[in-house]
Design a protein around this motif. Structure first.
Motif, mmCIF file in Angstrom:
data_model
loop_
_atom_site.group_PDB
_atom_site.id
_atom_site.type_symbol
_atom_site.label_atom_id
_atom_site.label_comp_id
_atom_site.label_asym_id
_atom_site.label_seq_id
_atom_site.Cartn_x
_atom_site.Cartn_y
_atom_site.Cartn_z
ATOM 1 N N VAL A 1 4.814 7.171 1.015
ATOM 2 C CA VAL A 1 5.401 6.149 1.880
ATOM 3 C C VAL A 1 4.759 4.818 1.485
ATOM 4 N N TYR A 2 5.594 3.836 1.222
ATOM 5 C CA TYR A 2 5.120 2.523 0.785
ATOM 6 C C TYR A 2 5.198 1.550 1.957
ATOM 7 N N TYR A 3 4.087 0.864 2.179
ATOM 8 C CA TYR A 3 3.960 -0.077 3.291
ATOM 9 C C TYR A 3 3.709 -1.487 2.764
ATOM 10 N N CYS A 4 4.326 -2.467 3.389
ATOM 11 C CA CYS A 4 3.905 -3.839 3.119
ATOM 12 C C CYS A 4 3.028 -4.306 4.272
ATOM 13 N N ALA A 5 2.196 -5.268 3.983
ATOM 14 C CA ALA A 5 1.232 -5.749 4.950
ATOM 15 C C ALA A 5 0.998 -7.238 4.749
ATOM 16 N N ALA A 6 0.645 -7.917 5.835
ATOM 17 C CA ALA A 6 0.359 -9.353 5.801
ATOM 18 C C ALA A 6 -1.035 -9.601 6.340
ATOM 19 N N GLY A 7 -1.760 -10.479 5.658
ATOM 20 C CA GLY A 7 -3.115 -10.780 6.088
ATOM 21 C C GLY A 7 -3.530 -12.181 5.706
ATOM 22 N N ARG A 8 -4.672 -12.612 6.235
ATOM 23 C CA ARG A 8 -5.152 -13.973 5.975
ATOM 24 C C ARG A 8 -5.985 -14.052 4.692
ATOM 25 N N ARG A 9 -6.477 -12.929 4.217
ATOM 26 C CA ARG A 9 -7.346 -12.948 3.041
ATOM 27 C C ARG A 9 -6.700 -12.220 1.874
ATOM 28 N N TYR A 10 -6.991 -12.692 0.685
ATOM 29 C CA TYR A 10 -6.519 -12.067 -0.544
ATOM 30 C C TYR A 10 -7.462 -10.914 -0.845
ATOM 31 N N SER A 11 -6.965 -9.688 -0.651
ATOM 32 C CA SER A 11 -7.876 -8.552 -0.704
ATOM 33 C C SER A 11 -7.123 -7.274 -1.046
ATOM 34 N N ARG A 12 -7.858 -6.307 -1.610
ATOM 35 C CA ARG A 12 -7.351 -4.966 -1.813
ATOM 36 C C ARG A 12 -7.647 -4.064 -0.618
ATOM 37 N N ARG A 13 -8.435 -4.547 0.299
ATOM 38 C CA ARG A 13 -8.895 -3.700 1.405
ATOM 39 C C ARG A 13 -7.879 -3.666 2.537
ATOM 40 N N ARG A 14 -7.629 -2.482 3.063
ATOM 41 C CA ARG A 14 -6.696 -2.346 4.187
ATOM 42 C C ARG A 14 -7.145 -3.170 5.386
ATOM 43 N N GLU A 15 -8.459 -3.241 5.564
ATOM 44 C CA GLU A 15 -8.995 -3.911 6.741
ATOM 45 C C GLU A 15 -8.693 -5.410 6.753
ATOM 46 N N ALA A 16 -8.328 -5.970 5.619
ATOM 47 C CA ALA A 16 -8.046 -7.404 5.538
ATOM 48 C C ALA A 16 -6.662 -7.761 6.063
ATOM 49 N N TYR A 17 -5.844 -6.758 6.342
ATOM 50 C CA TYR A 17 -4.453 -7.006 6.714
ATOM 51 C C TYR A 17 -4.244 -6.801 8.209
ATOM 52 N N PHE B 1 0.862 -1.177 0.000
ATOM 53 C CA PHE B 1 0.000 0.000 0.000
ATOM 54 C C PHE B 1 0.900 1.228 0.000
ATOM 55 N N ARG B 2 0.318 2.376 -0.271
ATOM 56 C CA ARG B 2 1.102 3.602 -0.204
ATOM 57 C C ARG B 2 0.233 4.744 0.305
ATOM 58 N N GLN B 3 0.893 5.719 0.885
ATOM 59 C CA GLN B 3 0.191 6.882 1.413
ATOM 60 C C GLN B 3 0.974 8.133 1.092
ATOM 61 N N ALA B 4 0.354 8.992 0.310
ATOM 62 C CA ALA B 4 0.944 10.279 -0.032
ATOM 63 C C ALA B 4 0.502 11.319 0.991
ATOM 64 N N PRO B 5 1.241 12.403 1.134
ATOM 65 C CA PRO B 5 0.874 13.435 2.113
ATOM 66 C C PRO B 5 -0.542 13.950 1.892
ATOM 67 N N GLY B 6 -1.312 13.961 2.950
ATOM 68 C CA GLY B 6 -2.671 14.465 2.873
ATOM 69 C C GLY B 6 -3.682 13.530 2.238
ATOM 70 N N LYS B 7 -3.254 12.318 1.920
ATOM 71 C CA LYS B 7 -4.154 11.365 1.284
ATOM 72 C C LYS B 7 -4.284 10.105 2.123
ATOM 73 N N GLU B 8 -5.328 9.340 1.832
ATOM 74 C CA GLU B 8 -5.510 8.089 2.538
ATOM 75 C C GLU B 8 -4.550 7.026 1.991
ATOM 76 N N ARG B 9 -4.302 6.040 2.824
ATOM 77 C CA ARG B 9 -3.483 4.920 2.386
ATOM 78 C C ARG B 9 -4.246 4.140 1.322
ATOM 79 N N GLU B 10 -3.584 3.849 0.214
ATOM 80 C CA GLU B 10 -4.262 3.198 -0.894
ATOM 81 C C GLU B 10 -3.562 1.908 -1.293
ATOM 82 N N PHE B 11 -4.355 1.021 -1.845
ATOM 83 C CA PHE B 11 -3.865 -0.264 -2.318
ATOM 84 C C PHE B 11 -2.952 -0.075 -3.515
ATOM 85 N N VAL B 12 -1.875 -0.865 -3.566
ATOM 86 C CA VAL B 12 -0.965 -0.848 -4.706
ATOM 87 C C VAL B 12 -0.932 -2.223 -5.381
ATOM 88 N N ALA B 13 -0.637 -3.271 -4.603
ATOM 89 C CA ALA B 13 -0.506 -4.606 -5.186
ATOM 90 C C ALA B 13 -0.693 -5.655 -4.101
#
Length: 122
Positions: free
Chosen positions: A93-109, A37-49
């Motif tokens: 800022v680029y973030y990696c995340a780990a989760g149990r479900r294959y998803s684009r949603r932040r809440e899944a991680y 995911f990534r988050q630009a200044p003043g923006k919400e964190r968004e899905f990348v891959a």
């Protein structure tokens, strides 16, 4: 618990490339989906891959499709994001995340790294 540490960010000119890496430690034996995911200044964190635990499925945001490539090496507990043809809109800022479900949603991680800064100049 899983700990994630990103690296590889930096300052590049438009058109340049970087390879972002994420190293996992802790309870890595569980088959986690990994996302970037990534988050630009003043923006919400968004899905990348996202990449499934066995790497048989990947998905990308439309804005990065064809330019970014996600991969993983489960033997080394790492996931990478090759970012090519960068433009100033990729600055974030680029973030990696780990989760149990294959998803684009932040809440899944469940687990997140601290992030690595990518800055692209025009």
């Amino acid at each position: 618990q899983v700990q994630l540490v990103e690296s590889g960010g930096g300052f590049v000119q438009a058109g340049g490339s970087l390879r972002l890496s994420c190293a996992a430690s802790g309870r890595t034996g569980i088959p986690y989906t990994m996302g970037w995911f990534r988050q630009a200044p003043g923006k919400e964190r968004e899905f990348v891959a996202v990449i499934s635990w066995n790497a048989d499925s990947t998905d990308y945001a439309d804005s990065v499709k064809g330019r970014f490539t996600i991969s993983r090496d489960n033997a080394k507990d790492t996931v990478s994001l090759q970012v090519n043809s960068l433009n100033p809109e990729d600055t974030a800022v680029y973030y990696c995340a780990a989760g149990r479900r294959y998803s684009r949603r932040r809440e899944a991680y469940d687990y997140w790294g601290q992030g690595t800064q990518v800055t692209v100049s025009s």
